[in-house]
Design a protein around this motif. Structure first.
Motif, PDB file in Angstrom:
ATOM      1  N   LYS A 108      37.210  58.226 -15.675  1.00  0.00           N
ATOM      2  CA  LYS A 108      36.796  57.195 -16.622  1.00  0.00           C
ATOM      3  C   LYS A 108      36.022  56.050 -15.969  1.00  0.00           C
ATOM      4  CE  LYS A 108      38.927  54.222 -20.151  1.00  0.00           C
ATOM      5  NZ  LYS A 108      38.533  54.576 -21.495  1.00  0.00           N
ATOM      6  N   TYR A 109      36.525  55.576 -14.834  1.00  0.00           N
ATOM      7  CA  TYR A 109      35.959  54.347 -14.257  1.00  0.00           C
ATOM      8  C   TYR A 109      34.998  54.585 -13.098  1.00  0.00           C
ATOM      9  CZ  TYR A 109      39.489  52.228 -17.183  1.00  0.00           C
ATOM     10  OH  TYR A 109      40.244  51.865 -18.271  1.00  0.00           O
ATOM     11  N   ILE A 110      35.148  55.686 -12.387  1.00  0.00           N
ATOM     12  CA  ILE A 110      34.244  55.950 -11.254  1.00  0.00           C
ATOM     13  C   ILE A 110      33.151  56.941 -11.675  1.00  0.00           C
ATOM     14  CG2 ILE A 110      34.038  56.745  -8.863  1.00  0.00           C
ATOM     15  CD1 ILE A 110      35.868  54.333  -8.920  1.00  0.00           C
ATOM     16  N   MET A 111      33.595  58.111 -12.133  1.00  0.00           N
ATOM     17  CA  MET A 111      32.619  59.170 -12.427  1.00  0.00           C
ATOM     18  C   MET A 111      31.702  58.803 -13.599  1.00  0.00           C
ATOM     19  SD  MET A 111      35.422  62.105 -11.773  1.00  0.00           S
ATOM     20  CE  MET A 111      34.604  63.695 -11.852  1.00  0.00           C
ATOM     21  N   HIS A 112      32.263  58.094 -14.595  1.00  0.00           N
ATOM     22  CA  HIS A 112      31.412  57.619 -15.687  1.00  0.00           C
ATOM     23  C   HIS A 112      30.968  56.183 -15.435  1.00  0.00           C
ATOM     24  CE1 HIS A 112      31.376  60.814 -18.843  1.00  0.00           C
ATOM     25  NE2 HIS A 112      32.232  61.317 -17.967  1.00  0.00           N
ATOM     26  N   GLY A 113      31.076  55.733 -14.190  1.00  0.00           N
ATOM     27  CA  GLY A 113      30.612  54.416 -13.765  1.00  0.00           C
ATOM     28  C   GLY A 113      29.645  54.626 -12.614  1.00  0.00           C
ATOM     29  N   PRO A 114      29.938  53.988 -11.472  1.00  0.00           N
ATOM     30  CA  PRO A 114      29.007  54.112 -10.330  1.00  0.00           C
ATOM     31  C   PRO A 114      28.880  55.544  -9.796  1.00  0.00           C
ATOM     32  CG  PRO A 114      31.008  52.883  -9.723  1.00  0.00           C
ATOM     33  CD  PRO A 114      31.028  53.037 -11.208  1.00  0.00           C
ATOM     34  N   GLY A 115      29.860  56.397 -10.072  1.00  0.00           N
ATOM     35  CA  GLY A 115      29.826  57.773  -9.567  1.00  0.00           C
ATOM     36  C   GLY A 115      29.113  58.737 -10.489  1.00  0.00           C
ATOM     37  N   TRP A 116      28.494  58.213 -11.543  1.00  0.00           N
ATOM     38  CA  TRP A 116      27.785  59.052 -12.518  1.00  0.00           C
ATOM     39  C   TRP A 116      26.686  59.869 -11.858  1.00  0.00           C
ATOM     40  CZ3 TRP A 116      28.298  61.248 -17.001  1.00  0.00           C
ATOM     41  CH2 TRP A 116      27.181  61.680 -17.709  1.00  0.00           C
ATOM     42  N   ILE A 117      26.116  59.309 -10.798  1.00  0.00           N
ATOM     43  CA  ILE A 117      25.022  59.981 -10.078  1.00  0.00           C
ATOM     44  C   ILE A 117      25.412  61.415  -9.670  1.00  0.00           C
ATOM     45  CG2 ILE A 117      25.667  58.964  -7.827  1.00  0.00           C
ATOM     46  CD1 ILE A 117      22.551  58.626  -7.413  1.00  0.00           C
ATOM     47  N   LEU A 118      26.704  61.620  -9.346  1.00  0.00           N
ATOM     48  CA  LEU A 118      27.179  62.970  -9.013  1.00  0.00           C
ATOM     49  C   LEU A 118      27.722  63.695 -10.247  1.00  0.00           C
ATOM     50  CD1 LEU A 118      29.199  62.304  -5.709  1.00  0.00           C
ATOM     51  CD2 LEU A 118      26.918  63.292  -5.910  1.00  0.00           C
ATOM     52  N   HIS A 119      28.439  62.948 -11.090  1.00  0.00           N
ATOM     53  CA  HIS A 119      29.128  63.563 -12.231  1.00  0.00           C
ATOM     54  C   HIS A 119      28.160  64.031 -13.321  1.00  0.00           C
ATOM     55  CE1 HIS A 119      32.424  64.561 -14.811  1.00  0.00           C
ATOM     56  NE2 HIS A 119      32.128  63.655 -15.721  1.00  0.00           N
ATOM     57  N   LYS A 120      26.987  63.352 -13.388  1.00  0.00           N
ATOM     58  CA  LYS A 120      25.934  63.699 -14.348  1.00  0.00           C
ATOM     59  C   LYS A 120      25.673  65.208 -14.383  1.00  0.00           C
ATOM     60  CE  LYS A 120      21.192  62.027 -15.085  1.00  0.00           C
ATOM     61  NZ  LYS A 120      20.121  62.877 -14.593  1.00  0.00           N
ATOM     62  N   SER A 121      25.679  65.817 -13.208  1.00  0.00           N
ATOM     63  CA  SER A 121      25.379  67.248 -13.101  1.00  0.00           C
ATOM     64  C   SER A 121      26.373  68.090 -13.912  1.00  0.00           C
ATOM     65  CB  SER A 121      25.428  67.681 -11.633  1.00  0.00           C
ATOM     66  OG  SER A 121      26.728  67.472 -11.098  1.00  0.00           O
TER      67      SER A 121
END
Ligand SMILES: [Zn+2]
Ligand SMILES: [Zn+2]
Length: 162
Positions: free
Chosen positions: A27-40
């Motif tokens: 919720k807070y990392i992957m859909h936050g600053p970590g979206w760059i990786l999670h986007k895939s």
């Protein structure tokens, strides 16, 4: 306290806490600053790997570090490392194989709980952007999905009135 009880609590406690860790990280990392990786993971997969898989590598490193430090006496750190690994394996089997079909097994896994889990995670994937997603957990999700599954089942197999 008994050593085996401490180890059991270390293993089971870590496993349960990992659902919360995975939820908050999602919720807070992957859909936050970590979206760059999670986007895939929210886009169509182009190869067998996706950038999002690096999160698995991170959790594996945490697990291996704990196992490394607890290895000598097989103490609570070893069992915490095993808890992280067991949760990671569960996540891989349910999220990657069962829900996303990255390998061709577990297809016939059926129960109200697993059906609801898949439904909840599909709802998470409704969005292809960083914002506005729902259902960030895996094992725990809104109870409404179970109710929807049950209602659909009743509609398909109505119980005769007598
Ligand atoms: Zn997501
Ligand atoms: Zn997913």
């Amino acid at each position: 306290m008994n050593t085996w009880l401490i180890n059991l609590l270390a293993f089971a406690g870590t496993y349960l806490v990992m659902e919360f860790v995975a939820w908050s990280n999602h919720k807070y990392i992957m859909h936050g600053p970590g979206w760059i990786l999670h986007k895939s993971h929210h886009e169509e997969r182009k190869s067998i790997f996706e950038w999002n898989d690096l999160y698995f590598v991170f959790y594996a490193a945490v697990s291996m570090t704990l196992v490394y430090f607890g290895w000598e006496n097989l103490d609570y750190r070893f069992w915490m490392g095993c808890g992280v690994a067991a949760y990671g394996l569960t996540y891989f089997l349910l999220h990657d194989v069962f829900i996303h079909g990255r390998a061709k097994f577990l297809r016939s896994l059926r129960s109200d709980y697993f059906d609801a889990m898949r439904r909840a995670h599909r709802a998470h994937h409704k969005t292809i952007t960083k914002h506005g997603a729902v259902e960030f957990g895996l094992l725990l999700f809104n109870r409404k999905w179970k109710e929807i599954i049950r209602r659909n089942k009743r509609m398909k197999h109505p119980v005769s009135p007598n």
